[in-house]
Design a protein around this motif. Structure first.
Motif, short mmCIF file in Angstrom:
data_model
loop_
_atom_site.label_atom_id
_atom_site.label_comp_id
_atom_site.label_asym_id
_atom_site.label_seq_id
_atom_site.Cartn_x
_atom_site.Cartn_y
_atom_site.Cartn_z
N SER A 159 0.92 -1.25 0.00
CA SER A 159 -0.46 0.04 0.14
C SER A 159 1.54 1.08 0.24
N SER A 160 1.04 2.05 -0.30
CA SER A 160 1.38 3.07 -1.19
C SER A 160 1.04 4.55 0.67
N TYR A 161 -0.02 4.15 1.00
CA TYR A 161 -0.21 4.80 2.24
C TYR A 161 -0.11 4.29 3.54
N GLY A 162 0.55 2.59 3.43
CA GLY A 162 0.86 1.77 4.52
C GLY A 162 0.00 2.02 5.46
N ILE A 163 0.99 1.53 6.65
CA ILE A 163 -0.68 1.39 7.40
C ILE A 163 -1.49 2.67 7.90
N VAL A 182 -6.02 -0.63 4.37
CA VAL A 182 -4.79 -1.90 5.33
C VAL A 182 -5.89 -1.84 6.43
N GLN A 183 -5.60 -0.67 7.57
CA GLN A 183 -6.78 -0.73 8.64
C GLN A 183 -8.25 -1.83 8.96
N GLU A 184 -8.55 -1.71 7.65
CA GLU A 184 -9.76 -2.55 7.92
C GLU A 184 -9.53 -4.45 7.49
N ALA A 185 -8.46 -3.72 7.16
CA ALA A 185 -8.00 -5.93 6.45
C ALA A 185 -6.95 -5.86 7.93
N SER A 186 -6.43 -5.12 8.60
CA SER A 186 -6.14 -5.50 9.76
C SER A 186 -6.69 -6.04 11.22
N GLU A 187 -7.98 -4.87 11.18
CA GLU A 187 -8.89 -5.58 12.12
C GLU A 187 -9.67 -7.02 11.52
#
Length: 1016
Positions: A828-832, A837-842
């Protein structure tokens, strides 16, 4: 009448007379039995007492009795004539002698004589009976002569003897007559008024007229009672001789002339004899006073013309109320011919009504609901009467019926208006036009063909050319017919043609008129439908130039209507006016044309048929001419082509569609993107209409095959994948409601399509085992390349496996999910900070946390690994929860390690050298001293309130920590330890490259596993 015989011979004659029956009596018997008897009273009484059916015998009997009364008549006359001289001495003694008339004194003297000689009184009375019966007998004979000849039935003439030479010598038999209406005996003794009423009630008008003619003075006062006995269905022409009429003065009723048998009265019929007989009180009933034997009302005096007219009118109304229109009309005609006033208008009405009743014959298979009567006729309006005249007219007879029935009625109405002073020359045309506007089109056509301008004016029903144009426009644009285009075109061909000059202003005016007419025919709440009568009011003020242009527009509309009807999408003619300025309406009808025509398999079965349809649709679009515009004049060629191609696809003619796209003849100029859009829209339509999700048959197969018409593209492939996904979803027997399988349209309208994956996993116990199949299904549902959707799908798989206690498969799905999330964080170009990304991490850390803390999951190492990933991916506010769940698992792991180490020590087959041990101890001491510098927290104490700060400090310590001091022997030691653990547990083996990672895990253990393992 009882008489005493005077001798034995007379007694025998009496007995002989009584013994002879009426049927056996002959003329000889009369001469042999009655003539020898000398008692005149007995003979006369015997003649009165016996009544015979034989006319000859009855006449002989009456004449004999009459002859026996002549002597008594002469004696009575002498007394009557000599009464004045005989009363001279007694005149002063008579009461009121001064006021008595000569006739009265004679009657009194005759009465005195009759009291002394009652036999003469009885004989004179019997004489009046004989005279009356002779008169009746003569009338009866006259009736017999007037009876019609009886038709001979069943007798055949022998042709061989038709020219018999001796035929002239043979006596000719008298013709047979119809039997008389009543027997002679009844005619002789019954009341004449009653007899006449009976005769007329049986329609024996000739006998009744003979009776009236012979006995007129006695019957004429009862003429109206006799007329009331005539049946109502009888025509006045049949009993015209019995009807009253007006005399020559025109003021009163005419008394008809009578023709009695005797021109003068007998002396016994004079009032003097009657008065004397009544005054004498002779006990013998008077039999011939016809006016005293019944209660029939009489009118002895002639009526006035007004009274007679009133009687006729009441009689006519009675006949009308009973429905006998022809009888009433016949009576009116008779009365008018005999000068009865005040019946002209009634006669006109009845004449017109009789035409309706008797000249308007319904077809044989049509049952007449109501009978016509005069009251119903008078309640009708002129328009209703015209419709009644033509109710049973067909298109073949309507013109003739109008000439024969309607036009005379219209002329009567016009003449009445003139007589009343309200002249209205337009009345006939107005009523005729009103009927035409409401008539069916086939009758309208017949009327217009009977009004062609090429016909002579006298033969035309509609003689004004402009009126013809106005009525035609009103009838056609006001019609709801959808299948009579041939009839409409023939009506148009009957209209006049005018040569009008081309004028731009006039063209603009006509366009404005057509636009106004289009707004005029639009339905509204006040007028749901524009009727032909309403349209006639609109066309009435238009001049012939505007009418001519309107007819040109009508020609175009008729051609357009025929084209639409040809392709099973007919529209009423007024639709072309309503849609003249509405592109939405035209587009809607063009879609109907393309789709409904395509829905008829027999109509469009080949490529040529579809090319014909496209040609007609383009013809309806016109060439852009603003004067004469077709049904789709507001649509461009590109619009028509798109609509046509959409209809072609909706008919599932995919092969023809591909052929037309490459056909030079069709020349379908559509870009690839447009074709793709049309294919996608048609495919979606098939999809939405599909009842089954299986794309191998039915509507779903059409939805899939339709996409092959367009050139392959990513969008087309994505739609195909979705159709395949729908088919797979339906194969899993997902239900939308209990017992009801989910439909394709419900699948497409589902907002969260990942919920469909969840329903598949929940409704199929083994679906979670096929990880790649489920992931492919998610991709086909439109989530290809969507990492978040992939992670959610893996999470659902892991959760389903967890519910099924298949922990190994749940672990594999979790590991794959963690790997996907970590790769996504890197890519991801925006990282975490990326929301996705946050939704997938959650999703990922929760799934790992759920599986890692399951007590039934026996693999402690995998659980620690999952909780470590949860610590790595969870937000800071959830660290305490994850660490709390990890602590007992670490203790369990520690116990397992200690037990495994003790077992290895007891079963060790080799001994580590001291040198090696000293080095290891040295390194251990060095490692222990470094770990002390990290100041590991006491895990038994409560978690610090700021885990983020603790994690940051741990990261800095780990960054300063170096694993370069590990020698090959140290790495070998760790590897050996790992191998030993693998023999007793489920841990994986570590190679030399993993020594550093293992050391990092040891380092981060006391920090709550804030750093996760980098490898998978």
């Amino acid at each position: 009448m009882a008489l005493s015989p005077t001798s034995t011979t007379t007694q025998e004659l009496h007995t002989q007379w009584a013994s002879i029956s009426d049927e056996q009596l002959t003329l000889h018997d009369l001469e042999a039995t009655l003539t020898p008897i000398a008692n005149d009273l007995w003979v006369a009484a015997a003649c009165v007492d016996r009544l015979l059916e034989d006319v000859v015998l009855e006449r002989s009997l009456l004449e004999l009795g009459l002859k026996r009364t002549e002597a008594a008549l002469e004696r009575s006359k002498k007394v009557y004539e000599s009464s004045l001289s005989g009363l001279g001495e007694q005149q002063e003694e008579l009461p009121g002698s001064s006021s008595w008339s000569e006739e009265r004194r004679r009657s009194a003297a005759l009465a005195t004589y009759y009291r002394e000689e009652p036999t003469d009184a009885q004989l004179c009375h019997l004489r009046t009976i004989f005279l009356d019966r002779l008169d009746r007998l003569e009338a009866y004979g006259r009736i017999a002569e007037e009876m019609p000849e009886q038709e001979t039935v069943g007798e055949e003439i022998d042709e061989e003897w038709e020219d018999d030479p001796w035929a002239d010598d043979k006596p000719v038999a008298p013709p047979k007559r119809v039997p008389l209406p009543l027997p002679l005996v009844a005619f002789l003794v019954d009341d004449l008024v009653t007899t006449t009423c009976y005769l007329v009630s049986t329609e024996q008008f000739v006998p009744a007229h003979i009776v009236l003619d012979r006995f007129g003075p006695a019957i004429w006062p009862f003429r109206f009672a006799i007329l009331e006995s005539i049946p109502e269905h009888s025509l006045a022409s049949e009993y015209r001789d019995l009807l009253p009429s007006i005399d020559s003065s025109g003021q009163s009723e005419e008394r008809p002339p009578f023709a009695p048998r005797r021109s003068t009265l007998d002396w016994t019929e004079l009032p003097g004899f009657r008065n004397a007989l009544a005054e004498a009180h002779i006990p013998l009933k008077l039999l011939i006073q016809v006016s005293q034997d019944h209660n029939t009302p009489s009118r002895p005096d002639p009526l006035s013309s007004e009274e007679l007219s009133l009687w006729y009118r009441e009689r006519i109304e009675g006949l009308n109320s009973s429905g006998f229109v022809d009888s009433a009309l016949s009576l009116v005609q008779h009365a008018a011919s005999h000068g009865v006033p005040g019946l002209d208008e009634v006669g006109e009405e009845l004449s017109l009504l009789s035409r309706l009743v008797y000249d308007v014959a319904p077809p044989a298979n049509v049952e007449v609901e109501d009978e016509w009567d005069f009251n119903r006729w008078k309640a009708l309006t002129p328009s209703d009467i015209i419709r009644a005249y033509l109710a049973h007219s067909s298109s073949d007879t309507v013109v003739q019926d109008i000439h024969r029935l309607v036009m005379p009625y219209l002329y009567v109405l016009e003449s009445r208006a003139e007589r009343s002073g309200n002249t209205d020359p337009s009345l006939p045309n107005r009523l005729l036009y009103e009927y035409i506007l409401q008539a069916p089109l086939d009758k309208v056509l017949a009327i217009f063909e009977g009004s062609k301008p090429t016909l002579p004016p006298a033969h035309r029903l509609i003689r004004d050319d402009e009126d013809m144009a106005r009525i035609a426009l009103a009838c056609l644009y006001g019609s709801n017919s959808l299948d009579e285009w041939g009839t409409m075109s023939r009506i148009f061909e009957c209209l006049p043609a005018w040569d009008t000059p081309e004028d731009g202003d006039e063209t603009d005016e006509v366009d404005t008129t057509i636009a106004s007419l289009g707004a005029f025919v639009v339905p509204s709440t006040a007028r749901p439908r524009c009727t032909p009568s309403d349209l006639l009011l609109f066309f009435k003020p238009l001049p012939f130039t505007s009418l001519s242009r309107a007819l040109d527009v009508l020609d175009v509309h008729l051609e357009s209507g025929e084209i639409l009807a040809r392709w099973s999408v007919p529209a009423p003619l007024r639709w072309f006016l309503q849609s003249n300025g509405s592109i939405t309406e035209q587009r809607s009808w063009a879609n109907r044309m393309a789709r409904r025509a395509g829905g008829t398999d027999d109509m469009l079965s080949s490529q040529d048929d579809w090319e014909w349809l496209l040609e007609d649709m383009l013809k309806l679009a016109g060439s852009g001419d603003t004067e004469l515009r077709g049904a789709f004049c507001l649509l461009s060629r590109d619009d028509i082509t798109r609509i046509f191609f959409s209809g072609l696809l909706s008919a599932a003619k995919f092969d023809i569609a591909k052929a037309l796209l490459h056909s030079k003849k069709a020349n379908i100029q559509l870009s690839r993107d447009v074709v793709e859009d049309i294919c996608l829209a048609s495919s979606q339509e098939f999809y939405d209409n599909a009842s089954s999700g299986n794309y191998h048959f039915g509507e779903m197969k059409l939805a899939y095959d339709c996409l092959d018409v367009a050139h392959p593209s990513e969008t087309i492939q994505r739609q195909k994948d979705f159709i395949e996904a729908t088919s797979r979803l339906c194969s899993y027997n997902i239900t939308s409601r209990p017992g009801i399988p989910i439909s394709p349209i419900e699948i497409r309208l589902t907002k969260d399509r990942l919920s469909l994956i969840s329903r598949v996993l929940s409704s199929n116990s083994d679906a979670y085992k096929h990880t790649q199949v489920i992931l492919d299904l998610a991709n086909m549902l439109g989530f290809k390349g969507d990492v978040v959707a992939e992670v959610k799908t893996l999470a659902m798989l892991a959760d389903t496996a967890l519910q099924a206690e298949d922990f190994n498969l749940a672990y594999e799905s979790s590991v794959r999910m963690v790997s996907t999330v970590l790769d996504f964080r890197v890519s991801s170009s925006y990282g975490i900070d990326d929301p996705k990304v946050q939704e997938a991490s959650e999703v990922c850390w929760i799934a790992c946390y759920q599986l890692g803390r399951q007590p039934e999951f026996a693999d402690v190492g995998k659980k620690l690994s999952l909780l470590g990933r949860a610590l790595e991916l969870c937000p800071s506010d959830k660290l305490a929860d994850v660490l709390t769940a990890r602590r007992p698992i670490e203790e369990e792991d520690k116990e397992e390690r200690q037990a495994s180490l003790a077992a290895r020590q007891r079963g060790a087959r080799t001994t580590i050298s001291r040198k090696h041990a000293s080095r290891v101890n040295g390194n251990t001491v060095s490692l222990a001293s470094r770990l002390q510098e990290l100041r590991m927290p006491n895990l038994s104490s409560p978690i610090t309130p700021d885990p983020a700060a603790l994690a940051e400090k741990a990261f800095r310590a780990a960054a300063n920590f170096s694993f370069s001091d590990f020698s090959a022997r140290g790495r070998s030691l760790i590897s050996d330890a790992a191998r030993e653990r693998s023999t007793s547990g489920s841990r994986t083996r570590y190679d030399g490259a993993e020594v550093s990672a293992q050391a990092q895990k040891v380092l981060s253990k006391g920090l709550g596993w804030l750093l996760g393992d980098d490898d998978k």
